[in-house]
Design a protein around this motif. Structure first.
Motif, PDB file in Angstrom:
ATOM      1  N   ASP A 149      -8.771   3.393   2.709  1.00 30.83           N
ATOM      2  CA  ASP A 149      -8.871   2.706   1.422  1.00 30.83           C
ATOM      3  C   ASP A 149      -9.130   3.661   0.260  1.00 30.83           C
ATOM      4  O   ASP A 149      -8.554   3.505  -0.815  1.00 30.83           O
ATOM      5  CB  ASP A 149      -9.976   1.648   1.464  1.00 30.83           C
ATOM      6  N   ALA A 150      -9.996   4.636   0.463  1.00 29.45           N
ATOM      7  CA  ALA A 150     -10.321   5.568  -0.623  1.00 29.45           C
ATOM      8  C   ALA A 150      -9.103   6.400  -1.012  1.00 29.45           C
ATOM      9  O   ALA A 150      -8.826   6.594  -2.207  1.00 29.45           O
ATOM     10  CB  ALA A 150     -11.492   6.467  -0.222  1.00 29.45           C
ATOM     11  N   SER A 162      -3.091   5.374  -5.711  1.00 28.48           N
ATOM     12  CA  SER A 162      -2.560   4.245  -6.471  1.00 28.48           C
ATOM     13  C   SER A 162      -2.880   4.404  -7.950  1.00 28.48           C
ATOM     14  O   SER A 162      -1.999   4.257  -8.814  1.00 28.48           O
ATOM     15  CB  SER A 162      -3.140   2.928  -5.940  1.00 28.48           C
ATOM     16  N   ARG A 163      -4.122   4.727  -8.254  1.00 27.70           N
ATOM     17  CA  ARG A 163      -4.514   4.931  -9.652  1.00 27.70           C
ATOM     18  C   ARG A 163      -3.753   6.109 -10.267  1.00 27.70           C
ATOM     19  O   ARG A 163      -3.328   6.041 -11.423  1.00 27.70           O
ATOM     20  CB  ARG A 163      -6.017   5.159  -9.741  1.00 27.70           C
ATOM     21  N   ARG A 213       0.807  -1.227   0.000  1.00 25.23           N
ATOM     22  CA  ARG A 213       0.000   0.000   0.000  1.00 25.23           C
ATOM     23  C   ARG A 213       0.834   1.268   0.000  1.00 25.23           C
ATOM     24  O   ARG A 213       0.388   2.302  -0.478  1.00 25.23           O
ATOM     25  CB  ARG A 213      -0.909   0.019   1.230  1.00 25.23           C
ATOM     26  N   TRP A 221      -5.919   5.582  -0.534  1.00 29.53           N
ATOM     27  CA  TRP A 221      -4.960   4.692  -1.171  1.00 29.53           C
ATOM     28  C   TRP A 221      -5.364   4.400  -2.619  1.00 29.53           C
ATOM     29  O   TRP A 221      -4.548   4.490  -3.540  1.00 29.53           O
ATOM     30  CB  TRP A 221      -4.805   3.371  -0.400  1.00 29.53           C
ATOM     31  N   ARG A 222      -6.622   4.073  -2.852  1.00 31.99           N
ATOM     32  CA  ARG A 222      -7.087   3.743  -4.195  1.00 31.99           C
ATOM     33  C   ARG A 222      -6.882   4.921  -5.154  1.00 31.99           C
ATOM     34  O   ARG A 222      -6.383   4.756  -6.265  1.00 31.99           O
ATOM     35  CB  ARG A 222      -8.573   3.355  -4.144  1.00 31.99           C
ATOM     36  N   ARG A 223      -7.232   6.125  -4.702  1.00 31.17           N
ATOM     37  CA  ARG A 223      -7.082   7.326  -5.528  1.00 31.17           C
ATOM     38  C   ARG A 223      -5.603   7.570  -5.878  1.00 31.17           C
ATOM     39  O   ARG A 223      -5.250   7.813  -7.025  1.00 31.17           O
ATOM     40  CB  ARG A 223      -7.679   8.516  -4.770  1.00 31.17           C
ATOM     41  N   GLY A 260       1.848   1.402  -8.961  1.00 27.13           N
ATOM     42  CA  GLY A 260       0.683   1.925  -8.251  1.00 27.13           C
ATOM     43  C   GLY A 260       0.823   1.999  -6.753  1.00 27.13           C
ATOM     44  O   GLY A 260      -0.180   2.036  -6.038  1.00 27.13           O
TER      45      GLY A 260
END
Length: 180
Positions: free
Chosen positions: A152-153, A159-160, A88, A155-157, A111
Motif C-alpha cells: 500500500d505504501a 500514485s501520487r 492499482r 502504491w500510494r507514493r 494516478g
C-alpha cells in the motif's frame, strides 16, 4: 483493492501478460484481479477487420475467471476513466512500433502506476521507480507488478507521483519528447 488493468489492443502482449498473470503474478498477489478492456468494438473498423484474429486471446482471457481475470465489454471513455481510477497498476509490456501509448499516459494521469518494459515508447511514459517501473526482464516485471498490487505504501507514493508528474503533460511536451 489489488486490481490490475489491461486497456490495449489484445495483440499488444495480452497473451504474454496472461501467462505471467496465471503463472506468477496472481499466485504471489493473493486475490488480485486483472480487468481486461480490449474488445474489437472499441477500435471501430480497425477492430472489426481483426476480430477473428483477436478472438483466441480474448477467449483465453474470458476462460481465466478462476485466475482472477475479468473481461469487460467496451465502455465510453468517462466510464473507462472511472474504472481505471479504481485500479492499482497497469502492467503493459509495450510493442515495437508504438510511438505514444495512450493507455499508459491515461493511467498515469489518473494516478495509476504502470509497469512496462523498454519496448517501443512505453518506457518514456514512466518515471522508473517514481510513477511505476521499467522492468529489464520478466522477473522484474512480475516483482514490480506484485509489489504495486500488495504494498500500500509503495502504491500510494507512486500514485501520487504519477498525478503530480504526469497529469500536466500536454501535446507540446509530447512533441518535444518525441523530437528528442
Amino acid at each position: 483493492p489489488p486490481r490490475a488493468m489491461f486497456i490495449a489492443n489484445p495483440m499488444r502482449s495480452l497473451e504474454w501478460l496472461l501467462d505471467l498473470w496465471t503463472g506468477r503474478i496472481r499466485p504471489a498477489a493473493g486475490g488480485a484481479e486483472l480487468h481486461v478492456f480490449s474488445d474489437p468494438a472499441t477500435y471501430g473498423a480497425f477492430g472489426a477487420t481483426r476480430a477473428r484474429r483477436w478472438a483466441p486471446v480474448l477467449e483465453r482471457a474470458a476462460g481465466l475467471a478462476d485466475a482472477g481475470v475479468v473481461v469487460h465489454e467496451p465502455l465510453p471513455k468517462a466510464a473507462l476513466a472511472k474504472e481505471l481510477a479504481r485500479t492499482r497498476v497497469l502492467p503493459y509490456r509495450g510493442t515495437t512500433g508504438e510511438t505514444f501509448c495512450l493507455a499508459v499516459g491515461e493511467a498515469q494521469a489518473v494516478g495509476v502506476p504502470a509497469v512496462v518494459k523498454d519496448v517501443g515508447c512505453v518506457a518514456e511514459r514512466v518515471i522508473d521507480g517514481e510513477t511505476g517501473f521499467v522492468a529489464a526482464d520478466d522477473v522484474a516485471f512480475v516483482d514490480a507488478t506484485v509489489a504495486l498490487l500488495t504494498d500500500d505504501a509503495l502504491w500510494r507514493r507512486q500514485s501520487r507521483a504519477a498525478v503530480a508528474r504526469q497529469r500536466g503533460w500536454g501535446w507540446d511536451d509530447a512533441a518535444t519528447r518525441f523530437e528528442e
